[in-house]
Design an enzyme around this catalytic site. Structure first.
Site, PDB file in Angstrom:
ATOM      1  N   ASP A 296       0.936  -1.566   0.017  1.00  0.00           N
ATOM      2  CA  ASP A 296      -0.251   0.007  -0.199  1.00  0.00           C
ATOM      3  C   ASP A 296       0.703   1.045   0.007  1.00  0.00           C
ATOM      4  O   ASP A 296       0.266   2.190  -1.135  1.00  0.00           O
ATOM      5  CB  ASP A 296      -0.941   0.218   1.181  1.00  0.00           C
ATOM      6  N   MET A 324     -23.802   5.004 -10.294  1.00  0.00           N
ATOM      7  CA  MET A 324     -22.525   5.179 -11.056  1.00  0.00           C
ATOM      8  C   MET A 324     -22.460   6.784 -10.800  1.00  0.00           C
ATOM      9  O   MET A 324     -21.358   7.254  -9.995  1.00  0.00           O
ATOM     10  CB  MET A 324     -21.858   4.244 -11.536  1.00  0.00           C
ATOM     11  N   VAL A 400     -21.641   6.000 -18.886  1.00  0.00           N
ATOM     12  CA  VAL A 400     -23.095   5.759 -18.792  1.00  0.00           C
ATOM     13  C   VAL A 400     -22.777   4.421 -19.726  1.00  0.00           C
ATOM     14  O   VAL A 400     -21.645   3.871 -18.965  1.00  0.00           O
ATOM     15  CB  VAL A 400     -22.775   6.471 -21.305  1.00  0.00           C
ATOM     16  N   GLU A 402     -23.085   0.098 -20.652  1.00  0.00           N
ATOM     17  CA  GLU A 402     -21.537   0.025 -21.198  1.00  0.00           C
ATOM     18  C   GLU A 402     -21.849  -0.461 -22.409  1.00  0.00           C
ATOM     19  O   GLU A 402     -21.800  -2.028 -22.889  1.00  0.00           O
ATOM     20  CB  GLU A 402     -21.554  -1.691 -20.174  1.00  0.00           C
ATOM     21  N   LYS A 407     -21.042   4.787 -25.753  1.00  0.00           N
ATOM     22  CA  LYS A 407     -19.870   5.552 -25.329  1.00  0.00           C
ATOM     23  C   LYS A 407     -18.883   6.070 -26.411  1.00  0.00           C
ATOM     24  O   LYS A 407     -18.346   7.167 -26.112  1.00  0.00           O
ATOM     25  CB  LYS A 407     -18.564   4.878 -24.711  1.00  0.00           C
ATOM     26  N   HIS A 450     -11.659   3.019 -13.797  1.00  0.00           N
ATOM     27  CA  HIS A 450     -11.980   2.368 -13.998  1.00  0.00           C
ATOM     28  C   HIS A 450     -12.933   2.278 -11.966  1.00  0.00           C
ATOM     29  O   HIS A 450     -11.585   2.092 -11.471  1.00  0.00           O
ATOM     30  CB  HIS A 450     -11.921   0.739 -13.953  1.00  0.00           C
ATOM     31  N   ASN A 453     -17.357  -0.805  -7.631  1.00  0.00           N
ATOM     32  CA  ASN A 453     -19.284  -0.318  -6.644  1.00  0.00           C
ATOM     33  C   ASN A 453     -18.863  -0.974  -5.670  1.00  0.00           C
ATOM     34  O   ASN A 453     -19.314  -2.234  -5.636  1.00  0.00           O
ATOM     35  CB  ASN A 453     -20.456  -1.165  -7.761  1.00  0.00           C
ATOM     36  N   ASN A 500     -11.175  -7.322 -14.128  1.00  0.00           N
ATOM     37  CA  ASN A 500     -12.449  -8.246 -14.679  1.00  0.00           C
ATOM     38  C   ASN A 500     -11.511  -8.580 -15.745  1.00  0.00           C
ATOM     39  O   ASN A 500     -11.849  -9.957 -15.890  1.00  0.00           O
ATOM     40  CB  ASN A 500     -12.892  -6.916 -15.236  1.00  0.00           C
TER      41      ASN A 500
END
Length: 729
Positions: A296, A324, A400, A402, A407, A450, A453, A500
């Site tokens: 960290d 979001m 907006v 995905e 986009k 990115h 959530n 991801n």
């Protein structure tokens, strides 16, 4: 000058009163091994002063002592148990000598007094603090427990309950709370600190204050009746096991040590603390948790370095309101960067503003802010249907739907409405940044940003460098993310970026297990209870949204067809086709109902078994180890590929992205720390048993090379020199 070391000095203040001042060369004081030895040498001098009447302990820095030097921990933890025990005994003899001085002592404490800093001031008779005080013992959060007498002195000063609450949770408290529970004796303005401390010391010297009576309880057994002790320790152990669980041995060890030492005097109690500390220091959990702390620091240091020559954005904008967008707008405004929030729909704008207001109201309910602060923050979020205000913003983040077409259209339109130097960013979770940049006139001013959530809770922001993204653009976005209180990690562009990209192979491992007859309930249980994830894969998919995962799975398959393209209909397909989208519509792998607090609570739903039967072989049992291996190997392999391909710059950044972005169990330290703990050769042996399952289980060549020599990913740490020798340092 009576004594001068590298990090502290000893001087006469006035008639018979000495001051011992911590003053390290850097910006902060740390209680490292050399400082402990130096403190011992200063006490050698002090004990020989016949005219000594009192001693004041203080710091020349903005913080008293921030704690031990955690950069020393990994090498100290490699020292054989007997030598580590010897050094702890030596360190404690130093603090005992401080406590046993034949004169009254006081600590003048400003700013942070954490860990060893807190333990140091517990050894003096009195403590006077400034209002900015943060004092506590955070050791259990590093997988260890107090080792310089904190678990002995604090319970005897505050009582067992208050002390265990601080020690087991690794908490620190502010000045007001510290005074209330008896951790400090008073709070004064910073300019009055030394003057106030001297006044207390003079009263003790003159006999107006009984400093010997103040000191005595710290030397004796804990004053608890048998019934009080039974109740106190039984409740504490129960609560600790419930909150910390079996994967974090330090909190329960600390409580059991306090319990066992309750009927002992100081010196015998310190021996017990020593006996408990040493085995904890040699656990994988301690190495992992200390590793997280150091990683960290590394990640935050890298962000500071990146942004040292750029100005932090002063005005921002968010494209796309909703949950979001509202979350991003709230976070920016809350941290002092005003934001314009644009959407084409009045309804969405209302939703975004409602989200921001809801988060602020929670702060109000908790007493963190007052109504004036709430109104002030909400007034810095400007909802708009057009582009008014965009001519003055420094950075815009698009959030907006995905969909690449949407986009691209939104980004191209926005580029014409902002100043030439304004940075544009996309909050896409999977779409390559270079693809989105293809429609822009100034692709160098564009990158990915990115968020995860819920935005206000998740610490990570992936900052994605596209093919043409400039260094200045990256620096500005990193500066904004840091200002928002986030941990930004820069990654290079590819489908899914880092987090991801490595998450979907994990989901693929889950889908294959279900296809082969595993029960998702057992998988969730094993991955939560045994491996330590906050949510099992079925639960996580429900939270992410089955529809979102279904779409992202297709994007990832297109990006990495060799590994991520599947030739069968899986559980995600089956649930998606049945309109079971997870928490958002109450039905996924689990059924969701609101509890009394209005939060979704998961329940079993037999209907799902029928849907899964269509895409699964007959039910069969898998061992816990099989489930863990089949779930984790695809993820670990992909993490390694990302490092080898330069998507992520270092094992430290990869591990922090996984811990902060996905909730990778901290006691494992991240994927690379887990891999190093397991050993690359052992990992390869495990993975080869499953390579028949397909390309996701094939170990990358770089990892195979490491395994041949059983090399770690983190630099090897050398044991500290025989630390018992520090007695003569």
């Amino acid at each position: 000058m009576l004594y001068k070391g590298d990090t502290l000095y000893l001087n006469w203040l006035e008639d018979g009163i000495a001051e011992l001042v911590f003053d390290a060369p850097g910006s902060v004081n740390k209680l490292d091994t050399a400082t402990v030895a130096s403190l011992g040498q200063a006490l050698d001098v002090l004990e020989k002063q016949p005219e000594l009447k009192g001693m004041l302990l203080r710091s020349n820095k903005a913080a008293f002592i921030v704690g031990a030097d955690i950069t020393e921990f990994l090498s100290l933890f490699l020292v054989p148990e007997e030598q580590l025990s010897q050094w702890l005994h030596f360190a404690n003899s130093v603090f005992n000598r401080l406590e046993d001085l034949p004169v009254p002592t006081i600590s003048a404490v400003n700013g942070y007094a954490l860990g060893g800093g807190c333990e140091c001031v517990l050894a003096t008779d009195y403590r006077l603090a400034t209002p900015d005080l943060r004092i506590g013992l955070p050791e259990t959060r590093l997988g260890i427990m107090p080792g310089f007498g904190g678990s002995v002195r604090m319970p005897r000063m505050l009582g067992a309950d208050s002390a265990m609450e601080i020690i087991a949770a690794g908490k620190d408290v502010g000045a007001e709370q510290a005074q209330k529970i008896g951790l400090v004796d008073g709070v004064v303005k910073p300019e009055k600190l030394v003057e106030g401390a001297l006044a207390i010391l003079r009263q003790a010297i003159n006999g107006d204050l009984d400093w010997k009576a103040k000191r005595q309880p710290k030397l004796e057994p804990l004053k608890l009746s048998k019934i009080e002790a039974t109740m106190s320790f039984t409740i504490a152990k129960g609560m600790v096991m419930q909150t910390a669980g079996k994967h974090y041995p330090a909190p329960i060890t600390a409580v059991k040590t306090i319990e066992a030492a309750a009927r002992l005097g100081r010196d015998e109690a310190l021996k017990l603390e020593n006996q408990s500390f040493v085995p904890l220091a040699h656990t994988n959990e301690a190495r992992a948790l200390v590793g997280i702390f150091l990683n960290d620091q590394f990640v935050k240091g890298k962000a500071r370095q990146l942004t040292k020559n750029v100005e932090t954005p002063k005005h921002a904008a968010v494209l796309g309101a909703g949950i979001m967008g509202g979350g991003i707008a709230y976070q920016s405004a809350w941290k002092g960067v005003p934001v314009v929030m644009k959407d084409i729909s009045e309804k969405s704008l209302t939703l975004g503003m409602t989200e921001a207001a809801k988060l602020l109201n929670k702060q109000l309910e908790r007493g963190k802010i007052d109504g004036l602060k709430l109104a002030g923050v909400i007034s810095t979020i400007q909802p708009v249907l057009e582009y008014s205000g965009f001519d003055r913003v420094d950075v815009v983040v698009e959030a907006v739907v995905e969909n690449p077409k949407v986009k691209k259209a939104v980004l191209a339109e926005t580029e014409d409405k902002v100043r030439p130097e304004t940075v544009l960013a996309s909050n896409t979770s999977t779409i390559p940044i270079s693809e989105l940049a293809s429609v822009l006139k100034r692709p160098e001013n564009f990158c990915g940003m990115h968020f995860f959530n819920p935005v206000h809770r998740m610490p990570l922001v992936e900052v994605i460098r596209g093919e043409k993204t400039s260094d200045e653009t990256i620096a500005k976005v990193v500066a904004w993310a840091s200002k928002m209180g986030k941990t930004p990690i820069v990654v290079n562009d590819c489908p899914g970026f880092f987090v991801n990209r490595v998450l979907f192979p994990y989901f693929a491992g889950f889908s294959q297990l279900l296809r082969d007859g595993a029960d998702f309930r057992k998988i969730d249980k094993v991955m939560e209870k045994q491996f330590g994830w906050p949510m099992g894969p079925a639960y996580l998919l429900d939270v992410v949204g089955i529809d979102t995962a279904h779409h992202a799975q297709a994007v990832m398959a297109a990006g990495f067809p060799q590994r991520m393209q599947k030739d069968y209909r899986d559980a995600i397909d089956a649930l998606f086709d049945a309109n079971r989208f997870g928490q958002k519509n109450g039905l996924g792998f689990w059924r969701y109902k609101e509890n009394s607090k209005g939060k979704p609570k998961k329940e079993e739903d037999a209907v799902v078994d029928g849907l899964l039967a269509d895409v699964s072989q007959p039910k069969r049992d898998f061992t816990d180890d099989e489930i863990i291996a089949r779930m984790m190997i695809p993820m670990i392999n992909e993490v390694v590929r990302c490092l080898e391909e330069g998507i992520i710059a270092s094992p430290a950044e990869a591990d922090m992205a996984l811990v902060y972005g996905l909730g990778f169990p901290p006691f494992h330290g991240g994927a690379f720390r887990w891999l190093d703990t397991l050993g690359s050769a052992r990992y390869l042996d495990m993975a080869q048993q499953y390579q028949h399952l397909g390309p996701l289980y094939e170990v990358p060549e770089g990892l195979r090379n490491k395994a041949r020599h059983n090399e770690p990913y983190y630099p090897a740490v050398e044991p500290a020199r025989p630390v018992g020798e520090l007695k003569t340092a």
